[in-house]
Design a protein around this motif. Sequence first.
Motif, PDB file in Angstrom:
ATOM      1  N   PHE A 117       0.809  -1.221   0.000  1.00 10.24           N
ATOM      2  CA  PHE A 117       0.000   0.000   0.000  1.00 10.24           C
ATOM      3  C   PHE A 117       0.846   1.277   0.000  1.00 10.24           C
ATOM      4  CE2 PHE A 117      -2.926  -3.226   1.610  1.00 10.24           C
ATOM      5  CZ  PHE A 117      -4.008  -3.010   0.774  1.00 10.24           C
ATOM      6  N   GLN A 118       2.147   1.136  -0.137  1.00 13.84           N
ATOM      7  CA  GLN A 118       3.056   2.281  -0.223  1.00 13.84           C
ATOM      8  C   GLN A 118       3.840   2.176  -1.537  1.00 13.84           C
ATOM      9  OE1 GLN A 118       3.214   4.852   2.167  1.00 13.84           O
ATOM     10  NE2 GLN A 118       1.373   3.821   2.874  1.00 13.84           N
ATOM     11  N   PRO A 119       3.223   2.563  -2.668  1.00  9.08           N
ATOM     12  CA  PRO A 119       3.870   2.406  -3.980  1.00  9.08           C
ATOM     13  C   PRO A 119       5.259   3.008  -4.075  1.00  9.08           C
ATOM     14  CG  PRO A 119       1.567   2.998  -4.256  1.00  9.08           C
ATOM     15  CD  PRO A 119       1.863   3.127  -2.789  1.00  9.08           C
ATOM     16  N   SER A 120       5.522   4.061  -3.313  1.00  8.33           N
ATOM     17  CA  SER A 120       6.846   4.685  -3.399  1.00  8.33           C
ATOM     18  C   SER A 120       7.948   3.700  -3.031  1.00  8.33           C
ATOM     19  CB  SER A 120       6.910   5.905  -2.475  1.00  8.33           C
ATOM     20  OG  SER A 120       6.693   5.533  -1.123  1.00  8.33           O
ATOM     21  N   GLN A 121       7.597   2.654  -2.274  1.00  2.41           N
ATOM     22  CA  GLN A 121       8.593   1.671  -1.844  1.00  2.41           C
ATOM     23  C   GLN A 121       8.919   0.645  -2.929  1.00  2.41           C
ATOM     24  OE1 GLN A 121       7.341  -0.156   1.838  1.00  2.41           O
ATOM     25  NE2 GLN A 121       7.118   1.801   2.908  1.00  2.41           N
ATOM     26  N   TRP A 122       8.029   0.489  -3.923  1.00  2.00           N
ATOM     27  CA  TRP A 122       8.248  -0.575  -4.909  1.00  2.00           C
ATOM     28  C   TRP A 122       8.074  -0.170  -6.380  1.00  2.00           C
ATOM     29  CZ3 TRP A 122       3.564  -0.912  -7.338  1.00  2.00           C
ATOM     30  CH2 TRP A 122       2.411  -0.676  -6.586  1.00  2.00           C
ATOM     31  N   LEU A 123       7.657   1.063  -6.640  1.00  2.00           N
ATOM     32  CA  LEU A 123       7.432   1.472  -8.034  1.00  2.00           C
ATOM     33  C   LEU A 123       8.661   1.254  -8.912  1.00  2.00           C
ATOM     34  CD1 LEU A 123       5.272   4.731  -7.949  1.00  2.00           C
ATOM     35  CD2 LEU A 123       4.723   2.548  -9.053  1.00  2.00           C
ATOM     36  N   ALA A 124       9.831   1.549  -8.397  1.00  2.00           N
ATOM     37  CA  ALA A 124      11.049   1.405  -9.200  1.00  2.00           C
ATOM     38  C   ALA A 124      11.292  -0.044  -9.605  1.00  2.00           C
ATOM     39  CB  ALA A 124      12.250   1.935  -8.418  1.00  2.00           C
ATOM     40  N   LEU A 125      10.771  -0.991  -8.827  1.00  2.00           N
ATOM     41  CA  LEU A 125      10.970  -2.410  -9.129  1.00  2.00           C
ATOM     42  C   LEU A 125      10.184  -2.852 -10.356  1.00  2.00           C
ATOM     43  CD1 LEU A 125      10.755  -3.847  -5.493  1.00  2.00           C
ATOM     44  CD2 LEU A 125      12.815  -3.314  -6.802  1.00  2.00           C
ATOM     45  N   LEU A 126       9.174  -2.066 -10.748  1.00  2.00           N
ATOM     46  CA  LEU A 126       8.366  -2.419 -11.916  1.00  2.00           C
ATOM     47  C   LEU A 126       9.010  -1.978 -13.223  1.00  2.00           C
ATOM     48  CD1 LEU A 126       4.732  -1.553 -10.744  1.00  2.00           C
ATOM     49  CD2 LEU A 126       6.072  -3.628 -10.360  1.00  2.00           C
ATOM     50  N   GLN A 127      10.051  -1.167 -13.117  1.00  2.00           N
ATOM     51  CA  GLN A 127      10.709  -0.652 -14.312  1.00  2.00           C
ATOM     52  C   GLN A 127      11.205  -1.814 -15.182  1.00  2.00           C
ATOM     53  OE1 GLN A 127      10.718   2.790 -14.525  1.00  2.00           O
ATOM     54  NE2 GLN A 127      11.223   2.471 -16.695  1.00  2.00           N
ATOM     55  N   SER A 128      10.777  -1.818 -16.436  1.00  2.00           N
ATOM     56  CA  SER A 128      11.195  -2.838 -17.416  1.00  2.00           C
ATOM     57  C   SER A 128      10.687  -4.240 -17.098  1.00  2.00           C
ATOM     58  CB  SER A 128      12.735  -2.878 -17.547  1.00  2.00           C
ATOM     59  OG  SER A 128      13.230  -1.605 -17.918  1.00  2.00           O
ATOM     60  N   ALA A 129       9.732  -4.355 -16.196  1.00  2.00           N
ATOM     61  CA  ALA A 129       9.172  -5.678 -15.903  1.00  2.00           C
ATOM     62  C   ALA A 129       8.258  -6.118 -17.045  1.00  2.00           C
ATOM     63  CB  ALA A 129       8.393  -5.654 -14.593  1.00  2.00           C
ATOM     64  N   ASP A 130       8.379  -7.379 -17.431  1.00  2.00           N
ATOM     65  CA  ASP A 130       7.478  -7.948 -18.437  1.00  2.00           C
ATOM     66  C   ASP A 130       6.178  -8.399 -17.781  1.00  2.00           C
ATOM     67  OD1 ASP A 130       9.195  -8.157 -20.986  1.00  2.00           O
ATOM     68  OD2 ASP A 130      10.494  -9.057 -19.457  1.00  2.00           O
ATOM     69  N   TYR A 131       6.305  -9.001 -16.590  1.00  2.00           N
ATOM     70  CA  TYR A 131       5.149  -9.574 -15.912  1.00  2.00           C
ATOM     71  C   TYR A 131       5.153  -9.177 -14.435  1.00  2.00           C
ATOM     72  CZ  TYR A 131       6.176 -12.634 -19.897  1.00  2.00           C
ATOM     73  OH  TYR A 131       6.504 -13.118 -21.140  1.00  2.00           O
ATOM     74  N   VAL A 132       3.955  -8.950 -13.911  1.00  2.75           N
ATOM     75  CA  VAL A 132       3.779  -8.712 -12.481  1.00  2.75           C
ATOM     76  C   VAL A 132       2.705  -9.662 -11.987  1.00  2.75           C
ATOM     77  CG1 VAL A 132       2.959  -7.072 -10.733  1.00  2.75           C
ATOM     78  CG2 VAL A 132       4.525  -6.301 -12.537  1.00  2.75           C
ATOM     79  N   VAL A 133       2.933 -10.255 -10.830  1.00  2.00           N
ATOM     80  CA  VAL A 133       1.986 -11.208 -10.248  1.00  2.00           C
ATOM     81  C   VAL A 133       1.571 -10.736  -8.863  1.00  2.00           C
ATOM     82  CG1 VAL A 133       1.637 -13.575  -9.429  1.00  2.00           C
ATOM     83  CG2 VAL A 133       2.955 -13.165 -11.516  1.00  2.00           C
ATOM     84  N   HIS A 134       0.267 -10.789  -8.605  1.00  2.00           N
ATOM     85  CA  HIS A 134      -0.266 -10.517  -7.266  1.00  2.00           C
ATOM     86  C   HIS A 134      -0.629 -11.853  -6.639  1.00  2.00           C
ATOM     87  CE1 HIS A 134      -3.262  -9.552  -4.182  1.00  2.00           C
ATOM     88  NE2 HIS A 134      -2.803  -8.311  -4.171  1.00  2.00           N
TER      89      HIS A 134
END
Length: 294
Positions: free
Chosen positions: A68-85
Motif C-alpha cells: 500500500f506504499q507504492p513509493s517503496q516498490w514502483l522502481a521495481l516495476l521498471q522494465s518488468a514484463d510480468y507482475v503477479v499478485h
Amino acid sequence: MSTAAAKRIVVFGGNGFLGSRICKAAASRSWDVTSVSRSGPPKWSSVTSSASPPPWSHKVTWERADIFQPSQWLALLQSADYVVHSLGILLEADYKKIVSGQASPFSLFSSSSSSSAPKSSANPLDRKPGDQSPLNKENRQQLTYETMNRDSAILLAKESAAKGVKAFGYVSAAAGAPVLPSRYITTKREAEDVIEREFGREMRGVYFRAPFMYDSSRKFTVPIAAGAMVANTFNGLTGGLLGGFLGAAGIKPLKADLVAEAVVEALADDKVRGVVGVEDLERLGEKGRRGEVV
C-alpha cells in the motif's frame, strides 16, 4: 548470434506458499525474478520441507515493501514484463497459524466467515502516495478481505499498467461457500472485474482461479487435498449433484508446484488471457513441466 533478453517478473507475495513456487518456476527458466513482500525472503520451513534456503533461491532478488506504499516498490516495476499478485489473508495468515501449531487445519475453512465485516471505503484507484497503509500496526483493523484481496490488487494493477507491464497475473480462487467465506470469493471476483475493465486494453490480464493447493512440505494440506479429491470424484460421478454446496471442496485440488508452473507458462504465452480455471491450470502446469516451447 544474439541471445534474447531474459524475461523479467516481479511477484508480490513471492515469499508465500504459492508465491515462492512461482519464483522458483520463473527462475528455472532463467528469468530475472524479484519477490516483493513485507518480510523479504521466506521463512523456508513454512514453505518447503527444509529450514535452509534451496539453491534456486539465490537466483531471486528478495525485496521488502508495503503493497500500500507504492513509493517503496514502483522502481521495481521498471522494465518488468510480468507482475503477479499472490497476496491474501485467508491462505497465508491461516497457514502460518496452522504451521506454528496455533490453529487447527480446519480453521482454514471456518475462520473469517462473516459476510458483513467492515468494507474498505477508499477507492484504490484514487489512492494517494501519502495515504496510511492498512498494514501499519496502528491501522491493522482495516486489514480485511477488501483491502488485501481486492484493493491491493487493483492498486498494483494500476501502477503496473502505468509502467508498461505486458501482463498482470492475479491469483484468484476457484469457488466459494461454504468451504471458503463468501467475502473471500466476492472480493477476488471484484478485483478481477475492475482490473480487466480498467486496464485490460493496456495490459494482458490473467486471472488464476486456483483450487485448494497442497504439498508434502505442509503435511496438513495432504489429507485435506485427499478429502477434496474424493469429493471431486463423487461430484463427477453424480453429475455435480453437490457442486453448489461443496464449493471449493468439490473441485479437484492441485499440487502447488503445478499451479506455479501454470502461472509462469500462462504469462509467457501471449495467447493466454482472462480467467484460467482449474482444468487449464492443470494443462498449462503440465506443459510447463515438459518444457514445451511457447
